[in-house]
Structure formats: structure tokens, C-alpha cells
Write an enzyme that holds these catalytic residues in place. Sequence first.
Site, mmCIF file in Angstrom:
data_model
loop_
_atom_site.group_PDB
_atom_site.id
_atom_site.type_symbol
_atom_site.label_atom_id
_atom_site.label_comp_id
_atom_site.label_asym_id
_atom_site.label_seq_id
_atom_site.Cartn_x
_atom_site.Cartn_y
_atom_site.Cartn_z
ATOM 1 N N HIS A 170 32.416 47.721 4.087
ATOM 2 C CA HIS A 170 31.053 47.658 4.642
ATOM 3 C C HIS A 170 30.658 46.284 5.148
ATOM 4 O O HIS A 170 29.497 46.070 5.492
ATOM 5 C CB HIS A 170 30.021 48.089 3.597
ATOM 6 C CG HIS A 170 30.168 49.500 3.142
ATOM 7 N ND1 HIS A 170 29.454 50.541 3.704
ATOM 8 C CD2 HIS A 170 30.956 50.054 2.203
ATOM 9 C CE1 HIS A 170 29.789 51.669 3.098
ATOM 10 N NE2 HIS A 170 30.709 51.417 2.186
ATOM 11 N N LYS A 212 17.450 55.945 11.255
ATOM 12 C CA LYS A 212 16.211 56.537 10.728
ATOM 13 C C LYS A 212 15.063 56.352 11.717
ATOM 14 O O LYS A 212 14.241 57.244 11.910
ATOM 15 C CB LYS A 212 15.859 55.918 9.370
ATOM 16 C CG LYS A 212 16.840 56.324 8.277
ATOM 17 C CD LYS A 212 16.810 55.428 7.047
ATOM 18 C CE LYS A 212 18.113 55.594 6.274
ATOM 19 N NZ LYS A 212 18.356 54.497 5.315
ATOM 20 N N LYS A 222 20.825 39.077 10.165
ATOM 21 C CA LYS A 222 19.967 40.142 10.683
ATOM 22 C C LYS A 222 18.866 39.582 11.597
ATOM 23 O O LYS A 222 18.193 40.306 12.295
ATOM 24 C CB LYS A 222 19.360 40.946 9.534
ATOM 25 C CG LYS A 222 20.411 41.738 8.728
ATOM 26 C CD LYS A 222 19.787 42.455 7.546
ATOM 27 C CE LYS A 222 20.812 43.090 6.618
ATOM 28 N NZ LYS A 222 21.370 44.368 7.128
ATOM 29 N N LYS A 270 14.422 45.853 6.637
ATOM 30 C CA LYS A 270 15.813 45.758 6.163
ATOM 31 C C LYS A 270 15.898 44.565 5.220
ATOM 32 O O LYS A 270 14.970 43.776 5.146
ATOM 33 C CB LYS A 270 16.774 45.586 7.337
ATOM 34 C CG LYS A 270 16.369 44.450 8.291
ATOM 35 C CD LYS A 270 17.320 44.291 9.447
ATOM 36 C CE LYS A 270 17.142 45.294 10.560
ATOM 37 N NZ LYS A 270 18.266 46.200 10.714
ATOM 38 N N ARG A 271 17.015 44.415 4.518
ATOM 39 C CA ARG A 271 17.160 43.241 3.677
ATOM 40 C C ARG A 271 17.031 41.963 4.512
ATOM 41 O O ARG A 271 17.346 41.963 5.701
ATOM 42 C CB ARG A 271 18.525 43.268 2.973
ATOM 43 C CG ARG A 271 18.566 44.230 1.816
ATOM 44 C CD ARG A 271 17.569 43.842 0.750
ATOM 45 N NE ARG A 271 18.007 42.680 0.022
ATOM 46 C CZ ARG A 271 18.454 42.694 -1.226
ATOM 47 N NH1 ARG A 271 18.501 43.836 -1.897
ATOM 48 N NH2 ARG A 271 18.838 41.586 -1.827
ATOM 49 N N THR A 327 21.907 51.556 9.163
ATOM 50 C CA THR A 327 21.532 52.972 9.035
ATOM 51 C C THR A 327 20.027 53.126 9.235
ATOM 52 O O THR A 327 19.554 54.189 9.608
ATOM 53 C CB THR A 327 21.929 53.528 7.646
ATOM 54 O OG1 THR A 327 21.582 52.562 6.654
ATOM 55 C CG2 THR A 327 23.413 53.818 7.588
HETATM 56 C C1 26Q Z 1 29.430 41.951 -4.256
HETATM 57 C C2 26Q Z 1 29.923 41.140 -5.264
HETATM 58 C C3 26Q Z 1 29.090 40.628 -6.232
HETATM 59 C C4 26Q Z 1 27.732 40.955 -6.203
HETATM 60 C C5 26Q Z 1 27.240 41.774 -5.200
HETATM 61 C C6 26Q Z 1 28.090 42.277 -4.218
HETATM 62 C C7 26Q Z 1 27.560 43.153 -3.146
HETATM 63 C C8 26Q Z 1 26.594 44.120 -3.410
HETATM 64 C C9 26Q Z 1 26.094 44.917 -2.403
HETATM 65 C C10 26Q Z 1 28.026 43.028 -1.849
HETATM 66 C C11 26Q Z 1 27.520 43.857 -0.834
HETATM 67 C C12 26Q Z 1 26.552 44.818 -1.106
HETATM 68 C C13 26Q Z 1 25.984 45.699 -0.079
HETATM 69 C C14 26Q Z 1 26.351 45.722 1.167
HETATM 70 C C15 26Q Z 1 25.704 46.580 2.163
HETATM 71 O O1 26Q Z 1 24.694 47.206 1.908
HETATM 72 N N1 26Q Z 1 26.273 46.667 3.367
HETATM 73 C C16 26Q Z 1 25.708 47.498 4.410
HETATM 74 O O2 26Q Z 1 26.318 48.776 4.310
HETATM 75 C C17 26Q Z 1 25.706 49.683 5.198
HETATM 76 C C18 26Q Z 1 26.326 51.047 4.944
HETATM 77 O O3 26Q Z 1 27.610 51.103 5.458
HETATM 78 C C19 26Q Z 1 25.878 49.243 6.625
HETATM 79 O O4 26Q Z 1 25.170 50.124 7.452
HETATM 80 C C20 26Q Z 1 25.360 47.824 6.807
HETATM 81 O O5 26Q Z 1 25.655 47.373 8.113
HETATM 82 C C21 26Q Z 1 25.981 46.917 5.778
HETATM 83 O O6 26Q Z 1 25.426 45.612 5.860
#
Ligand code: 26Q
Length: 815
Positions: A362, A662, A556, A550-551, A658
Site C-alpha cells: 500500500h 467516495k 497529500k 484524509k490523513r 479511496t
Molecule cells: C507501519 C509500521 C509501524 C507503525 C505503523 C505502520 C503503518 C500503519 C498504517 C504504516 C502504514 C499504514 C497505513 C497505510 C495506508 O493507509 N495506506 C493507504 O492505503 C490505501 C488503501 O490501499 C491507499 O488507497 C492509500 O493510497 C494508501 O496511502
Amino acid sequence: MISRQNTMTPFTTESLEKALTEKLMLNFSKTPDEATDQEMMRACAMVIRDVMSLRLVGTRKRTRQEHRKQVHYLSMEFLMGRSLMKNAYNLEVLPQLREALSHLGFKAADIFEMEPDAALGNGGLGRLAACYLDSMATLEIPAAGYSICYELGLFRQKIIEGEQVELPDHWKDLGSAWLVPKPEEAQEVRFGGTVREFWDNGHLHTVNENATTVLAVPCDMVIAGYGTEHTNILRLWEPHSTKPMDMSLFSRGEYLKAAEEEAMADSIAKVLYPDDSHMEGKSLRLKQQYFFVSATVQSITMKHLATYGTLKNFHEKNVIQINDTHPALVIPELMRILIDDAGMNWEEAWEITTHAVAYTNHTVLAEALERWPQILMERRLPRIWQIILEISNRWQRRVEEYYHDPAKTHHMAIVWNGEVRMANLCVAGSMAVNGVSGLHSEILRKDLFRDSCGMEPWKFQNVTNGIDHRRWLSEINPGLDSLIRDLTGGSEYLHDPLVLKKLDDFAGDKAVLERLAEIKRENKERFVKHAKWSRDLALNPDSIFDVQAKRLHEYKRQLLNVLHIISLYQRLRDDPNAVVHPQTFLFGAKAAPGYVVAKRIIHLINSLADQISHDPCCKDKLQVVFLENYRVSLAEVLMPASEVSQQISTAGKEASGTGNMKFMINGALTVGTLDGANVEMHDVLGDENMFLFGLHADEVVAMKREGYIPQRIYNENERLRRAMDALRAGFRDGVSYDDLYQRLLFGSGGSPADDYLLLADFQSYCDAEKRMVEAYQDKELWNRMSLHNIARSGIFAADRAVGEYADNIWHVPHK
Ligand code: 26Q
């Protein structure tokens, strides 16, 4: 009155009233007129849960009898949001529920509003997992989700004096109404200790001694499909200490061990890590990962053994999909069980593992890729570490034999320089690797995993993300839902989202376009009321609702949006006629608590909002609003009311997005770059139905390679320079944003100047915004564009995406 009853609709209004009344009496000893909203919400959850549990029995039985292959979806995050309305919708009893509640003296909306969001996720990745659970059940795929039953969900965001403050989210107080504990299916997970090997009967045995044991107890959430009796579960593991602390134990070693186990059990599921963009090698996070992975693999293999008596056909009957690398330890854990517990040899175990696991990536952001210190693995998970090292050594030998190129050996290594690279482990140990949009998958093949792709090209696939269109359109936008039913001749689109395409036929129908505009207007008014009620905000429904939700992350580019708004504000101050149509810029964003720059940008948005709201020249022309605590339930009122969707990431950085889908499905028009799934939106919409701007992904790469100098653009573009200078000076609250100014022009904290190319895209962005406002002046044109957006959003349904996973990766049949 609704009193239909068939196999699909388990309740009439009357029978539902009766069931709710009984539940209230049995559980709270109260009659409906004595019950609180909270108690009623619980009663609703119990009644709905009963129906789903009953259906689960049937689904289980069929899956077992027919020996069907099962999908296990592992994710550290499931951003479920609220469940009451969703479950009632899927069971097709939502109208009956509303009516029953009203007969019993309650307002359905108030009861729905009682439910806390289950925010067991950060953003896109977590919400995707939740949408896919819905589709897997609806497509009748035998599947389960697995994660951690976090005590606290993602923090609640409060804005105090313009700044983000994080508060704990005790979601379980009411949210637990959906959970069913299954103590009899608990598993033991072992940490630390030492590995001892010994020979017995000609076999080498391995045991993990003196480990700290944590008991994993499943709490299941039932997931009902729409228009089917097929039902799946989301299994959330809850840590418990194995034995109650025995105070009478005077054997010192035992006593301390018990205390240690209790402390570990208490800490593991305390919180969800609130960072979705920065990898930090925290020991607790590694424990969380192994805790839920080990419990899951043990539970899956145990059930498989009970049915088939062997694990030799495990990969034929099970597929494990991992949501990014966070559950990557399934690979060594499955190997451990196959070798240490089932007595297989390495080759046999590897064959099964690499035909059972599939990995979805991702992100391509280097700082988000998981790399774990070898020392941590060695200490916390000694047996898993041995297996990872063996996987790494064998993989490295294969790479050397294939490429004879040290650079490639280095690039593809799993254990390297005292670190374990989880993405490479996943590529080596999976049967399939997929990206989440066409562009992103191409970047994986050509860049991030280019060498692995050269060696094993068949593994690499694309599955463009999708959203649960029943939740994100039909359930939350009833006005639009009813227009679609009228125009497409019924509810077929709920099962076949491509039916939305029929709306294109009405592009020339003025009455339809006007009705579409009325629906948007009503949704805007609903949002205005909601904002007034929940935050005492006064919004102007006559203005363009322009939204970026979004975050918060620099890639972004919320800051690009802000720079444009500052510039617009400056123009308005120079010339009261500069703003041709009133505009409201809405932001919703949480920043990772440790991400200082992201938090500064939130502060900046609030400073600018304050400045503009106090300047009389902006009255009824320009407004900036920061929506506190953006979350699933807020998105559900925001999306239907949105007119402009800001999807403005630096090209090549957003894997898919995503939220973009929406907004599109609710008829908002996109201002965006050719990034992530925007590319595929553009493929179906064409230039004429969205407002594209900015550098393309390859141009971004080229510009960085050639040496990007943002000061040049600053010097040459007066409009940009004025906006930047205002940023530096700050606004009426006296806060200066010189730090952000410096970061853009010269870099800071080790980051190069303007790492995400805001300045390079600024002019192009302003031009796109201008085209957008011009289009808005032509009501009919705008409504037609909006109609085309809805009509062509069908491919972004999660049903389509899950269908592709089922066909191309999981090889399971589906509806
Ligand atoms: C990793 C290691 C340690 C702590 C936290 C993490 C961590 C946690 C969550 C790393 C990444 C995430 C989340 C990532 C995320 O939400 N990515 C998004 O995924 C969506 C679904 O595929 C995409 O549409 C987005 O583009 C993407 O940014």
C-alpha cells in the site's frame, strides 16, 4: 406500514418491536419507555446480532460440508465505523427498524448516533479492509478478517487554540455490543525464551523454552452480506495472561514470570499505533504483530487439521491475504507450525507457505516501509528469527544464482545490515504481490520490486482498490439512491455497480439534472445542520463545498491547498469581485501525534480559517473550516454534501486513494493530479469531467533527478511569492509559519527543499481551481459532469475489486 416477511427479511416491524422489547426486559429489566437511548442501542445490536449469528451457523456448516477454500484476510487495522445501520441495511430491515424504534418512542437517528465508531484503523488501509469484509460476505466467499481487539481505537482529535490535541477513544464501552467472546477457541502465543534443538527418533526437534506466554482470546464480530444469508466473521484477538496471578506462589522465578506475563498481556492491545506514514521499530508494535499473527495461524491450521487430518493440502483449502507487510510474520509462523509441529521438511513447508500467502503493498514511501532491527527479532521471537534467517539465506542464494549481480543481491535481500526488510520477505514468501492501482502496481514492477519482478514476473499483479458502494452511496445518500433506482429501474445496481452506467443516458435530460442538483442541495443543508448542531459552525449552503478530507501528510499536500486559498484571499482583498462564486473550503485530517510538520499544517489551517472568518470582506464569499475529529461517521455526512474533491498528492506518491472514489460516487467533481486511482478515474471520465493539473509521475522523477530548485519558482511567480510571504508572516492570531516557509524554500530537519513539489505544481493548481469555478457557474454543465461521475464510478466498487482478488489471486468461486 412495512410488514413484508420472506427468507431475506427476518423481521416485520411488529416482530422487531417485540424482539426489542423482550431484549430490553431480559437484559436491563426495563420496558421501552424506561430504557435510555444507550440501552436501546444495545438492545438493537443484540437483536440484529442474533439473526446474524443464526445465519453464521448455516454458512459454517455449508463451508465445512462442501470443503470450500477459505480466505483469511489479515490486517493490523479494520476501520469499521458504526455497525447498526449497516447491519440493518444488509439484512434489509432498516425501514422496519426505523419504524419499530419510532413506535417504541425513540428516534432512529438518535439511536444510530449513540453508537461509537469502531476506529480500529488509521485511514485508507484500514477502511479498505472493512469495505472488503462487506464484499466478501456479499459475494458469498467463505472468509474471515483477523486483527487485534484494541482497547483504544484511533485517538479522538480535539482542536484547542488551533492545535490538535489527542484524547483516548474508549470505543468498547458501547462498541463491544457487537463482539462475541470465544474463550474456548483461545490460543497461546509465546514470546522470548530460548530455542533448544534435540534429536529424537532420527528427527531434529525444536522447542522454545522459558518463553513468556500470552493467551489470545478471540472476540468475533459477525459480518452479514447484503441480499444473502452468507455470513462471515471479523476475529479480533484479545490478550489475557495465561493464569490468574497466584499470590501464594513463593517460588520467586514463577512469581516474577507471572507478573511479567500479566504486564505483557495488559500492554499488547492497549492502543492502535496512530502513525500511518512513518515506520518506527518499536518493540510493542512487533509484539502486537506476532501476537495476532501467531494466534491466527494457529487457529487456522488447527481448524484445517480437524477437518482434513493433515496440513499437506493446507494451501489448497486456505489462502492468507496480508494487508501490507504488517502481518508478514505469517510467513515464518506458518513455516514454524509446518516444520516444528507437523514435522515437515523445509522444502515441503516452503512449497505450502508460498502457495498460501498473498501480499498487498500500500505504499512506496521509503520511510513507511517496515524494517525491523535484527536484535529485536532475535530477542523477542528467537524461533521465528531462525526461520527468517534461513528464508533469507536460501533466497539470497537463489538471487545470486539468477543474477550474479551484487547490486541486485543487496537490493533484494531480506536480512541486511542488521535489519529485516519485511517487504522483501513478503515478496519471497508469497504467491502473489499486488499494488492497489494501475500506476502504483507499475511503480512496484518498475521501481520498488524491479529485481524481484525480473526473477518472478508472474507474481506481480494489480488490483485497483474499491469501496463498499452500498455504504458509501445507497446507505448514506438516500436521495441519490432513490434517483438511481428511478432511472435504472430498481435496485439492481446494489449487486451490479456497473448498472450505474445507465445514468449516462440522462446527460441531456434537464429534469434529471435538476433533480440531481436538488439532492446535492438537500445533502448540503443536512450537513450545514449537522455542523451547526455538533460544532456550532455556521456554513453557507449557497457556497461551493470544496473538500479535502484524509490523513494529514506532506505528500497529500494540504499545504498546496492552503497556499491557493491564501492567494485567493489576497486577490479578494485587492478586488472585492475577485471571488466569482462563494466558496467554502473544508478540511478534515488527523495528524500522527509525533508528526510535527503535519501538526503545524493543522495549526495553519485553523489560523487561516480564523483570519478569514474575522475579515468582513470575506463574508458570504470565502470561508475555511477545519472539521474536528474526521472519522468514518463524519465522512458519511460529508461525502453526500461535497461538490469538489481535492485529490492533489504529488504524482507517484498516493498508492491509490479511496476517498477519491467516495466523493466521485456521491457526485463531487475532482480537482486532482494523475496519481493513484485518479489515473483510472481520468480514464473513464476524460479531461472534460474532472479538473486535472500538475506534473505526471515520470515528470516528478525527472525533475528530482535534474535537481529541483523551488526558489526559482518562488522568484519567478509573483502570485506564489505573495502567498508564501503571507504564510511566513502569519495571520491575526500572531502565529508565524516561517518554519513551513523555510521548509518549502530551503528544506529542514534533513528534508530537501519542497520535497513534494508544491511550488512546481502551484500555478497549474490555481489554473485548475479557476476552471473548476468557471464550470460551476454553468449549472447545467456542472450537473451533467456530476452525473457522469456517478455513472462511471461503478468500477470503483469493492465488489469488483474483491471479485478480482477471488478470480486472479485466491482462486475461489464467488457470486
Ligand atoms: C507501519 C509500521 C509501524 C507503525 C505503523 C505502520 C503503518 C500503519 C498504517 C504504516 C502504514 C499504514 C497505513 C497505510 C495506508 O493507509 N495506506 C493507504 O492505503 C490505501 C488503501 O490501499 C491507499 O488507497 C492509500 O493510497 C494508501 O496511502
